[in-house]
Design a protein around this motif. Structure first.
Motif, PDB file in Angstrom:
ATOM      1  N   LEU A  92      13.540  15.146  -7.494  1.00 39.32           N
ATOM      2  CA  LEU A  92      14.212  14.505  -5.949  1.00 39.32           C
ATOM      3  C   LEU A  92      13.294  15.134  -5.003  1.00 39.32           C
ATOM      4  CD1 LEU A  92      16.081  12.964  -4.461  1.00 39.32           C
ATOM      5  CD2 LEU A  92      17.542  14.980  -4.277  1.00 39.32           C
ATOM      6  N   GLU A  93      12.820  16.459  -4.821  1.00 41.46           N
ATOM      7  CA  GLU A  93      12.122  16.788  -3.984  1.00 41.46           C
ATOM      8  C   GLU A  93      10.614  16.136  -3.853  1.00 41.46           C
ATOM      9  OE1 GLU A  93      10.061  21.062  -4.003  1.00 41.46           O
ATOM     10  OE2 GLU A  93      11.974  21.437  -2.902  1.00 41.46           O
ATOM     11  N   ILE A  94      10.026  16.179  -4.834  1.00 39.19           N
ATOM     12  CA  ILE A  94       8.789  15.397  -5.007  1.00 39.19           C
ATOM     13  C   ILE A  94       8.917  14.036  -4.382  1.00 39.19           C
ATOM     14  CG2 ILE A  94       6.997  14.638  -6.577  1.00 39.19           C
ATOM     15  CD1 ILE A  94       7.430  17.040  -8.186  1.00 39.19           C
ATOM     16  N   VAL A  95       9.961  13.211  -4.648  1.00 35.82           N
ATOM     17  CA  VAL A  95      10.039  11.972  -4.545  1.00 35.82           C
ATOM     18  C   VAL A  95      10.297  11.769  -3.031  1.00 35.82           C
ATOM     19  CG1 VAL A  95      11.397   9.846  -4.441  1.00 35.82           C
ATOM     20  CG2 VAL A  95      10.873  11.039  -6.504  1.00 35.82           C
ATOM     21  N   LEU A  96      11.184  12.691  -2.455  1.00 34.25           N
ATOM     22  CA  LEU A  96      11.302  12.768  -0.896  1.00 34.25           C
ATOM     23  C   LEU A  96      10.058  12.945  -0.094  1.00 34.25           C
ATOM     24  CD1 LEU A  96      14.864  14.279  -0.869  1.00 34.25           C
ATOM     25  CD2 LEU A  96      14.320  12.202  -0.263  1.00 34.25           C
ATOM     26  N   PHE A  97       9.341  14.130  -0.502  1.00 36.28           N
ATOM     27  CA  PHE A  97       8.157  14.410   0.071  1.00 36.28           C
ATOM     28  C   PHE A  97       7.099  13.235   0.101  1.00 36.28           C
ATOM     29  CE2 PHE A  97       9.202  19.013   0.096  1.00 36.28           C
ATOM     30  CZ  PHE A  97       9.015  19.278   1.391  1.00 36.28           C
ATOM     31  N   GLY A  98       7.097  12.742  -1.108  1.00 37.11           N
ATOM     32  CA  GLY A  98       6.242  11.643  -1.500  1.00 37.11           C
ATOM     33  C   GLY A  98       6.472  10.452  -0.627  1.00 37.11           C
ATOM     34  N   MET A  99       7.747  10.262  -0.272  1.00 37.92           N
ATOM     35  CA  MET A  99       7.927   8.922   0.572  1.00 37.92           C
ATOM     36  C   MET A  99       7.422   9.398   1.984  1.00 37.92           C
ATOM     37  SD  MET A  99      11.846   8.154  -1.027  1.00 37.92           S
ATOM     38  CE  MET A  99      12.209   7.094   0.313  1.00 37.92           C
ATOM     39  N   VAL A 100       7.865  10.743   2.157  1.00 34.99           N
ATOM     40  CA  VAL A 100       7.256  10.982   3.759  1.00 34.99           C
ATOM     41  C   VAL A 100       5.835  11.139   3.966  1.00 34.99           C
ATOM     42  CG1 VAL A 100       7.359  12.930   5.536  1.00 34.99           C
ATOM     43  CG2 VAL A 100       9.457  12.277   4.272  1.00 34.99           C
ATOM     44  N   PHE A 101       5.114  11.658   3.136  1.00 40.98           N
ATOM     45  CA  PHE A 101       3.693  11.642   2.953  1.00 40.98           C
ATOM     46  C   PHE A 101       3.018  10.092   2.936  1.00 40.98           C
ATOM     47  CE2 PHE A 101       3.914  16.091   1.840  1.00 40.98           C
ATOM     48  CZ  PHE A 101       3.507  16.430   3.040  1.00 40.98           C
ATOM     49  N   MET A 154       0.857  -1.179  -0.005  1.00 35.79           N
ATOM     50  CA  MET A 154       0.036  -0.102  -0.029  1.00 35.79           C
ATOM     51  C   MET A 154       0.924   1.226  -0.046  1.00 35.79           C
ATOM     52  SD  MET A 154      -3.050   1.066  -0.402  1.00 35.79           S
ATOM     53  CE  MET A 154      -4.105  -0.383   0.120  1.00 35.79           C
ATOM     54  N   TYR A 155       2.113   1.133   0.473  1.00 41.33           N
ATOM     55  CA  TYR A 155       2.984   2.275   0.609  1.00 41.33           C
ATOM     56  C   TYR A 155       3.268   2.661  -0.765  1.00 41.33           C
ATOM     57  CZ  TYR A 155       7.289   4.916   1.344  1.00 41.33           C
ATOM     58  OH  TYR A 155       8.249   5.705   1.156  1.00 41.33           O
ATOM     59  N   LEU A 156       3.806   1.604  -1.495  1.00 37.94           N
ATOM     60  CA  LEU A 156       3.982   2.048  -2.877  1.00 37.94           C
ATOM     61  C   LEU A 156       3.074   2.402  -3.860  1.00 37.94           C
ATOM     62  CD1 LEU A 156       6.370  -1.309  -3.555  1.00 37.94           C
ATOM     63  CD2 LEU A 156       7.266   1.312  -3.038  1.00 37.94           C
ATOM     64  N   VAL A 157       1.784   1.952  -3.479  1.00 35.01           N
ATOM     65  CA  VAL A 157       0.715   2.614  -4.317  1.00 35.01           C
ATOM     66  C   VAL A 157       0.530   4.090  -3.966  1.00 35.01           C
ATOM     67  CG1 VAL A 157      -2.027   2.581  -4.575  1.00 35.01           C
ATOM     68  CG2 VAL A 157      -0.586   0.385  -4.189  1.00 35.01           C
ATOM     69  N   PHE A 158       0.609   4.182  -2.498  1.00 39.81           N
ATOM     70  CA  PHE A 158       0.623   5.837  -2.063  1.00 39.81           C
ATOM     71  C   PHE A 158       1.703   6.813  -2.814  1.00 39.81           C
ATOM     72  CE2 PHE A 158      -1.652   4.599   2.141  1.00 39.81           C
ATOM     73  CZ  PHE A 158      -2.738   4.589   1.439  1.00 39.81           C
ATOM     74  N   LEU A 159       2.765   5.919  -2.629  1.00 39.56           N
ATOM     75  CA  LEU A 159       3.837   6.753  -3.213  1.00 39.56           C
ATOM     76  C   LEU A 159       3.730   7.090  -4.920  1.00 39.56           C
ATOM     77  CD1 LEU A 159       6.868   8.194  -3.242  1.00 39.56           C
ATOM     78  CD2 LEU A 159       7.814   5.858  -3.473  1.00 39.56           C
ATOM     79  N   LEU A 160       3.349   6.039  -5.694  1.00 41.70           N
ATOM     80  CA  LEU A 160       3.049   6.046  -6.795  1.00 41.70           C
ATOM     81  C   LEU A 160       1.904   6.986  -7.184  1.00 41.70           C
ATOM     82  CD1 LEU A 160       3.915   4.841  -9.919  1.00 41.70           C
ATOM     83  CD2 LEU A 160       2.269   3.080  -9.268  1.00 41.70           C
ATOM     84  N   LEU A 161       0.929   7.109  -6.574  1.00 42.63           N
ATOM     85  CA  LEU A 161      -0.193   8.174  -6.557  1.00 42.63           C
ATOM     86  C   LEU A 161       0.299   9.360  -6.723  1.00 42.63           C
ATOM     87  CD1 LEU A 161      -3.265   8.261  -7.302  1.00 42.63           C
ATOM     88  CD2 LEU A 161      -3.541   8.095  -4.845  1.00 42.63           C
ATOM     89  N   TRP A 162       1.103   9.661  -5.592  1.00 41.47           N
ATOM     90  CA  TRP A 162       1.806  11.026  -5.359  1.00 41.47           C
ATOM     91  C   TRP A 162       2.458  11.402  -6.475  1.00 41.47           C
ATOM     92  CZ3 TRP A 162       1.513  14.629  -1.512  1.00 41.47           C
ATOM     93  CH2 TRP A 162       2.808  15.608  -1.388  1.00 41.47           C
ATOM     94  N   ILE A 163       3.456  10.482  -7.142  1.00 43.34           N
ATOM     95  CA  ILE A 163       4.227  10.858  -8.155  1.00 43.34           C
ATOM     96  C   ILE A 163       3.333  11.324  -9.393  1.00 43.34           C
ATOM     97  CG2 ILE A 163       5.786  10.238  -9.606  1.00 43.34           C
ATOM     98  CD1 ILE A 163       7.368   8.769  -7.210  1.00 43.34           C
ATOM     99  N   ILE A 164       2.377  10.275  -9.605  1.00 44.06           N
ATOM    100  CA  ILE A 164       1.335  10.657 -10.910  1.00 44.06           C
ATOM    101  C   ILE A 164       0.570  12.002 -10.661  1.00 44.06           C
ATOM    102  CG2 ILE A 164      -0.787   9.735 -11.824  1.00 44.06           C
ATOM    103  CD1 ILE A 164       0.567   7.068 -11.377  1.00 44.06           C
ATOM    104  N   LEU A 165       0.204  12.286  -9.395  1.00 38.91           N
ATOM    105  CA  LEU A 165      -0.447  13.346  -9.240  1.00 38.91           C
ATOM    106  C   LEU A 165       0.180  14.759  -9.378  1.00 38.91           C
ATOM    107  CD1 LEU A 165      -3.192  12.275  -6.546  1.00 38.91           C
ATOM    108  CD2 LEU A 165      -3.620  12.781  -9.058  1.00 38.91           C
ATOM    109  N   ASN A 166       1.347  14.642  -9.125  1.00 38.02           N
ATOM    110  CA  ASN A 166       2.373  15.770  -9.267  1.00 38.02           C
ATOM    111  C   ASN A 166       2.808  15.806 -10.696  1.00 38.02           C
ATOM    112  OD1 ASN A 166       3.075  16.994  -6.678  1.00 38.02           O
ATOM    113  ND2 ASN A 166       3.385  14.847  -6.003  1.00 38.02           N
ATOM    114  N   GLY A 167       2.473  14.882 -11.364  1.00 39.11           N
ATOM    115  CA  GLY A 167       2.842  15.134 -12.990  1.00 39.11           C
ATOM    116  C   GLY A 167       4.438  15.233 -13.297  1.00 39.11           C
ATOM    117  N   ARG A 168       5.312  15.472 -12.456  1.00 41.09           N
ATOM    118  CA  ARG A 168       6.708  15.237 -12.740  1.00 41.09           C
ATOM    119  C   ARG A 168       7.797  14.680 -11.664  1.00 41.09           C
ATOM    120  NH1 ARG A 168       6.013  20.471 -10.845  1.00 41.09           N
ATOM    121  NH2 ARG A 168       7.363  21.239  -9.600  1.00 41.09           N
TER     122      ARG A 168
END
Length: 154
Positions: free
Chosen positions: A18-27, A1-15
């Motif tokens: 490093l910053e987006i991935v790190l924030f996505g990992m935390v959130f 589920m963690y990976l699903v959340f992370l993937l969703l975060w990255i997809i919704l950000n659109g790009r």
């Protein structure tokens, strides 16, 4: 589920930066902790759904096929001037034990044209059918058989 959340975060950000991935990992970690703590989700649940993934993919293909068949039947029913439409409300008992699979069944019935799941309570579904012919075989449909197979995977 963690990976699903992370993937969703990255997809919704659109790009991807490093910053987006790190924030996505935390959130994603915070969201995952939340669903474990307050919604009763567990790592064992994630493993179970990973093992079910091939059957779930097969189920989705069957669902699309059944939706196409139901579309054809409803079009034939609506465009036939001689056939009288007989709406019907039926109660269907299901032997599925898991709430998630019963919900998947209810949603699958609703997605197929001509049928709507009105209520899901325990092992019973109340289904409104556009015609009595659409109510036949709901208790032992293709959906139910596939979900029973999925439920057998532990």
């Amino acid at each position: 589920m963690y990976l699903v959340f992370l993937l969703l975060w990255i997809i919704l950000n659109g790009r991807v930066t490093l910053e987006i991935v790190l924030f996505g990992m935390v959130f994603s970690a915070v969201f995952y902790w939340f669903i474990q703590k307050f919604l009763g989700h567990s790592l064992a649940e994630d493993r179970k759904w990973l093992r079910r993934l091939p059957r779930l993919a097969k189920y989705m293909v069957i669902l699309v096929f059944e939706m196409i068949k139901a579309n054809r039947d409803v079009i034939r029913l609506v465009l036939s001037p001689s056939q009288e439409v007989e709406p019907q409300l039926v109660e269907v008992r299901t032997s599925l034990r898991e709430d998630s699979l019963r919900t998947l069944l209810a949603n699958s019935i609703t997605l197929t044209p001509g049928t709507i799941t009105v209520r899901l309570k325990g092992g019973y579904l109340q289904v409104h059918c556009l015609d009595s012919s659409l109510a036949e075989g709901l208790e032992d449909s293709t959906f139910v058989r596939q979900l029973r197979e999925m439920e057998a995977v532990k």
